[in-house]
Structures are given as structure tokens and as C-alpha cells.
Design a protein around this motif. Structure first.
Motif, mmCIF file in Angstrom:
data_model
loop_
_atom_site.group_PDB
_atom_site.id
_atom_site.type_symbol
_atom_site.label_atom_id
_atom_site.label_comp_id
_atom_site.label_asym_id
_atom_site.label_seq_id
_atom_site.Cartn_x
_atom_site.Cartn_y
_atom_site.Cartn_z
ATOM 1 N N LEU A 169 1.263 14.884 -17.455
ATOM 2 C CA LEU A 169 2.650 15.303 -17.147
ATOM 3 C C LEU A 169 3.721 14.390 -17.663
ATOM 4 O O LEU A 169 3.573 12.882 -17.800
ATOM 5 C CB LEU A 169 2.722 15.186 -15.809
ATOM 6 N N ALA A 170 4.607 14.794 -18.327
ATOM 7 C CA ALA A 170 5.855 14.050 -18.798
ATOM 8 C C ALA A 170 6.815 14.167 -17.911
ATOM 9 O O ALA A 170 7.553 15.363 -17.966
ATOM 10 C CB ALA A 170 6.300 14.501 -20.260
ATOM 11 N N ALA A 171 6.988 13.145 -16.784
ATOM 12 C CA ALA A 171 8.103 13.205 -15.809
ATOM 13 C C ALA A 171 9.308 13.053 -16.470
ATOM 14 O O ALA A 171 9.646 12.108 -17.241
ATOM 15 C CB ALA A 171 7.610 12.451 -14.743
ATOM 16 N N ALA A 172 10.318 13.398 -15.978
ATOM 17 C CA ALA A 172 11.686 12.999 -16.383
ATOM 18 C C ALA A 172 12.113 11.874 -15.748
ATOM 19 O O ALA A 172 12.886 10.942 -16.742
ATOM 20 C CB ALA A 172 12.746 14.196 -15.829
ATOM 21 N N GLY A 173 11.922 11.413 -14.628
ATOM 22 C CA GLY A 173 12.275 10.235 -14.012
ATOM 23 C C GLY A 173 11.520 9.801 -12.895
ATOM 24 O O GLY A 173 10.373 10.625 -12.706
ATOM 25 N N SER A 174 11.886 8.716 -12.173
ATOM 26 C CA SER A 174 11.063 8.000 -10.990
ATOM 27 C C SER A 174 10.995 9.229 -9.936
ATOM 28 O O SER A 174 9.869 9.269 -9.278
ATOM 29 C CB SER A 174 11.609 6.813 -10.557
ATOM 30 N N TYR A 175 12.084 9.777 -9.519
ATOM 31 C CA TYR A 175 11.767 10.726 -8.515
ATOM 32 C C TYR A 175 10.857 11.821 -8.663
ATOM 33 O O TYR A 175 10.080 12.551 -7.836
ATOM 34 C CB TYR A 175 13.232 11.451 -8.259
ATOM 35 N N GLN A 176 10.839 12.401 -9.951
ATOM 36 C CA GLN A 176 10.101 13.645 -10.287
ATOM 37 C C GLN A 176 8.566 12.903 -10.152
ATOM 38 O O GLN A 176 7.728 13.765 -9.895
ATOM 39 C CB GLN A 176 10.433 14.255 -11.881
ATOM 40 N N ARG A 177 8.319 11.861 -10.704
ATOM 41 C CA ARG A 177 6.868 11.130 -10.857
ATOM 42 C C ARG A 177 6.560 11.053 -9.323
ATOM 43 O O ARG A 177 5.364 11.622 -8.979
ATOM 44 C CB ARG A 177 6.866 9.795 -11.426
ATOM 45 N N GLN A 178 7.306 10.424 -8.404
ATOM 46 C CA GLN A 178 6.993 10.532 -6.972
ATOM 47 C C GLN A 178 6.700 11.827 -6.317
ATOM 48 O O GLN A 178 5.781 12.070 -5.644
ATOM 49 C CB GLN A 178 8.180 9.880 -6.217
ATOM 50 N N TRP A 179 7.674 12.917 -6.742
ATOM 51 C CA TRP A 179 7.438 14.290 -6.385
ATOM 52 C C TRP A 179 5.894 14.732 -6.389
ATOM 53 O O TRP A 179 5.226 15.262 -5.818
ATOM 54 C CB TRP A 179 8.353 15.384 -6.913
ATOM 55 N N TYR A 180 5.452 14.580 -7.791
ATOM 56 C CA TYR A 180 4.292 14.987 -8.354
ATOM 57 C C TYR A 180 3.050 14.258 -7.735
ATOM 58 O O TYR A 180 1.960 14.745 -7.455
ATOM 59 C CB TYR A 180 4.246 15.177 -9.765
ATOM 60 N N GLU A 181 3.181 12.964 -7.506
ATOM 61 C CA GLU A 181 2.243 11.875 -6.861
ATOM 62 C C GLU A 181 2.117 12.658 -5.555
ATOM 63 O O GLU A 181 0.735 12.734 -5.142
ATOM 64 C CB GLU A 181 2.577 10.606 -7.159
ATOM 65 N N ALA A 182 3.067 12.872 -4.734
ATOM 66 C CA ALA A 182 2.967 13.350 -3.449
ATOM 67 C C ALA A 182 2.194 14.769 -3.319
ATOM 68 O O ALA A 182 1.559 14.929 -2.350
ATOM 69 C CB ALA A 182 4.198 13.598 -2.900
ATOM 70 N N ARG A 220 3.422 10.102 -17.114
ATOM 71 C CA ARG A 220 4.400 9.085 -17.796
ATOM 72 C C ARG A 220 5.896 9.407 -17.727
ATOM 73 O O ARG A 220 6.301 10.640 -17.904
ATOM 74 C CB ARG A 220 3.959 8.958 -19.282
ATOM 75 N N GLU A 221 6.920 8.820 -17.579
ATOM 76 C CA GLU A 221 8.111 8.857 -17.273
ATOM 77 C C GLU A 221 9.043 8.812 -18.806
ATOM 78 O O GLU A 221 8.805 7.764 -19.422
ATOM 79 C CB GLU A 221 8.926 7.815 -16.247
ATOM 80 N N THR A 222 9.326 9.667 -19.051
ATOM 81 C CA THR A 222 9.743 9.997 -20.414
ATOM 82 C C THR A 222 11.470 10.274 -20.775
ATOM 83 O O THR A 222 11.973 10.197 -21.863
ATOM 84 C CB THR A 222 9.140 10.897 -21.268
ATOM 85 N N GLY A 223 11.973 10.630 -19.667
ATOM 86 C CA GLY A 223 13.353 11.231 -19.752
ATOM 87 C C GLY A 223 13.026 12.873 -20.119
ATOM 88 O O GLY A 223 11.728 13.444 -20.169
ATOM 89 N N MET A 224 14.209 13.606 -20.033
ATOM 90 C CA MET A 224 13.938 14.976 -20.446
ATOM 91 C C MET A 224 14.578 15.390 -21.778
ATOM 92 O O MET A 224 15.600 15.005 -22.222
ATOM 93 C CB MET A 224 14.556 15.726 -19.244
ATOM 94 N N ILE A 263 16.476 11.289 -14.567
ATOM 95 C CA ILE A 263 16.129 11.449 -16.046
ATOM 96 C C ILE A 263 15.723 9.960 -16.692
ATOM 97 O O ILE A 263 15.487 10.088 -17.906
ATOM 98 C CB ILE A 263 17.124 12.239 -16.732
ATOM 99 N N GLY A 264 15.583 8.887 -15.907
ATOM 100 C CA GLY A 264 15.361 7.702 -16.386
ATOM 101 C C GLY A 264 16.782 7.154 -17.023
ATOM 102 O O GLY A 264 17.786 7.721 -16.844
ATOM 103 N N ILE A 265 16.557 6.102 -17.966
ATOM 104 C CA ILE A 265 17.756 5.421 -18.394
ATOM 105 C C ILE A 265 18.251 6.451 -19.691
ATOM 106 O O ILE A 265 17.386 6.949 -20.585
ATOM 107 C CB ILE A 265 17.398 4.194 -19.385
ATOM 108 N N PRO A 266 19.530 6.899 -19.458
ATOM 109 C CA PRO A 266 19.769 7.944 -20.679
ATOM 110 C C PRO A 266 20.297 7.503 -21.875
ATOM 111 O O PRO A 266 21.339 7.141 -22.138
ATOM 112 C CB PRO A 266 21.196 8.610 -19.948
ATOM 113 N N ASP A 267 19.139 7.001 -22.716
ATOM 114 C CA ASP A 267 19.445 6.542 -24.131
ATOM 115 C C ASP A 267 19.203 7.456 -24.997
ATOM 116 O O ASP A 267 19.331 6.946 -26.172
ATOM 117 C CB ASP A 267 18.348 5.473 -24.133
ATOM 118 N N GLY A 268 19.132 8.949 -24.945
ATOM 119 C CA GLY A 268 19.055 9.820 -25.911
ATOM 120 C C GLY A 268 17.598 9.605 -26.655
ATOM 121 O O GLY A 268 17.414 10.281 -27.725
ATOM 122 N N GLN A 269 16.562 8.688 -26.187
ATOM 123 C CA GLN A 269 15.444 8.806 -26.885
ATOM 124 C C GLN A 269 14.194 9.471 -26.289
ATOM 125 O O GLN A 269 12.988 9.242 -26.455
ATOM 126 C CB GLN A 269 14.847 7.323 -26.829
#
Length: 267
Positions: A49-62, A71-75, A247-253
Motif C-alpha cells: 500500500l502507498a498511503a497518502a499520509g499518517s492517518y491513512q497508514r493508521q487506518w489501514y493498520e487498524a 509506505r507513506e508517499t503522499g498522493m 497527505i504528508g508534507i505537501p512538497d509535490g514529490q
């Protein structure tokens, strides 16, 4: 994983011992809690799974997804908004809006009936009340962004019956967002993440009670009116904590990070 064709592809990979990477198309928000196993989105068939951010990671882990396979990647879809800059004046020219008037954009929503929490008339009620509220603010231009698949005809006809002078669009989301000074709508739609990236003032009806950066109000007409006035009066919030959470740090990457993850998994 919630669509039959993509779930079939993920199951095909899983039965053959192949890796399958999934990036969810939507971001689940900290709104009303549902227990794991009670919603169609809880079905997970991909192996990674490529999770958008920390909340989505936690949601799927639960929900039992292996933490080492997340891995948190942003979207991906937000990179264009982060890297695309601001072009409000041009967007207003495209929509033939007065460059000197404030513009309020309304997101229409869709009925979340994958669990019983979404089975209510809040979408229709909030829209009708929004139209009523805006009729008391004649010096503000209104753009309504209707989703093409969400009964756009009803939204158009309801706007006509209200007598409010407004624009109703089913396409060109980015133009509508760029043109707006303030964005509002019902429920915790992902559109508010985009509007936060663009630094727009926001008023969400029944949306983000756990995210103070987003002004959340009830669907009553007076509350909608007062909320819009307050948002125009108050300073624009610092949206960075809100964006980092979802969505993590919004750096456009994000695109680059997803590609790197794919390379690690498959090469």
C-alpha cells in the motif's frame, strides 16, 4: 480495492504470489468512527500500500494490513496543485466572473451509503440551505461544482428554483478552485484537501470536527451564513498540520516517491 475490476487484478496477483501495489483513490478522514469490518473500504486484497499520509497508514493498520507493507508517499493527484501555482485572475476570466467580487465555491457531495452513517438527507438539506444563505449575500459570486455522477441535474434545477444567481459546473474542478476565495460544501470531501493546498478559506458543513484548521459548522442556513462571514473576516489558517496528517508534507514529490516504491518492489 472497492471496485470489482481492480479487486480482481489484486486477487489474481495474490493467488500467483505476485506483488500488487495499491494507492487508495480517496483519503479517509477522522470524522465518525466505524469499527473495522463494517465498511466496503475495509476489504484489502493488494499486498502493498502507498498511503497518502499518517492517518491513512493508521487506518489501514487498524484493519490488519501489515505495517511493513505500507509506505507513506503522499498522493499522486495533488502534485499538480502543489506544483501548478496560483492563477486566480485567469480562472475568473475563464468563468466570466467579476475580478473585484468575492467568490464562494460550493462542492456538491455524494451519498456515502457503504455504511449506515451515510444514509441521511444531509447532502440535500445543506445544499438548499446554502442557496438560501447566499441569497442574503448579494455582493458575493457563487460557483457550484457539481460532480457529474451525483445527480447534477437536481443541483442545477434546485439552484434555479432558489432564484440565486450562480454558476453550476460539472467539469473543470481546477478552474473553479482557482477562481474561488472561499470553498464550502457538505461532509469531509477530499476537495477540502485541494483547497487547503491552494490556501483557500474554508467552511465545511458537518465535516472536520477533529481538524481545527477547517471551520466546521452545522447545516442550518444561519450557521452557513455566519460561518462564511467568519471565514472571510478571520485570517487564513495555517493548513500545514491538516495537510501533513492526510497527505504528508505537501512538497509535490508524491509521484516520484510512488515510482521509487514501485521500482523497489518490482525490479
Amino acid at each position: 480495492d472497492v471496485e470489482p475490476i481492480t479487486r480482481t487484478a489484486a486477487l489474481w496477483a495474490r493467488t500467483r504470489g505476485k506483488k500488487c501495489l495499491h494507492q487508495p483513490h480517496a483519503i479517509y478522514h477522522e470524522y465518525e468512527k466505524t469499527a473495522p469490518g463494517t465498511d466496503v473500504h475495509d476489504i484489502i486484497t493488494a499486498t502493498h500500500l502507498a498511503a497518502a499520509g499518517s492517518y491513512q497508514r493508521q487506518w489501514y493498520e487498524a484493519r490488519g494490513f501489515p505495517p511493513e507493507n505500507i509506505r507513506e508517499t503522499g498522493m499522486l493527484k495533488y502534485d499538480k496543485f502543489i506544483n501548478g501555482g496560483q492563477w486566480k485572475d485567469h480562472a475568473r476570466k475563464l468563468l466570466k466572473l467579476d475580478p473585484y467580487r468575492n467568490v464562494v465555491m460550493y462542492f456538491t457531495s455524494w451519498r456515502q451509503d457503504t455504511n449506515l452513517l451515510g444514509c441521511n438527507d444531509g447532502i440535500e438539506q445543506s445544499y438548499v440551505n446554502f442557496l438560501s444563505a447566499m441569497k442574503t449575500m448579494p455582493n458575493v459570486d457563487v460557483v457550484i461544482k457539481a460532480r457529474p455522477s451525483d445527480n447534477a441535474k437536481w443541483h442545477i434545477e434546485t439552484a434555479k428554483k432558489s432564484g440565486l444567481r450562480c454558476i453550476v459546473m460539472t467539469q473543470h474542478l481546477e478552474v473553479c478552485l482557482q477562481a474561488a476565495d472561499l470553498v464550502t460544501g457538505y461532509g469531509p470531501t477530499n476537495g477540502f484537501i485541494t483547497s487547503a493546498i491552494l490556501g483557500k478559506r474554508t467552511v465545511c458543513i458537518n465535516g472536520f470536527p477533529n481538524d481545527p484548521e477547517i471551520l466546521t459548522i452545522s447545516p442550518d442556513t444561519q450557521f452557513i451564513r455566519d460561518g462564511i462571514i467568519k471565514a472571510f473576516t478571520d485570517p487564513v489558517p495555517n493548513y500545514m498540520p491538516f495537510l501533513a496528517k492526510y497527505i504528508g508534507i505537501p512538497d509535490g514529490q508524491a509521484t516520484k516517491r510512488v515510482i521509487e516504491y514501485v521500482r523497489e518492489l518490482f525490479l
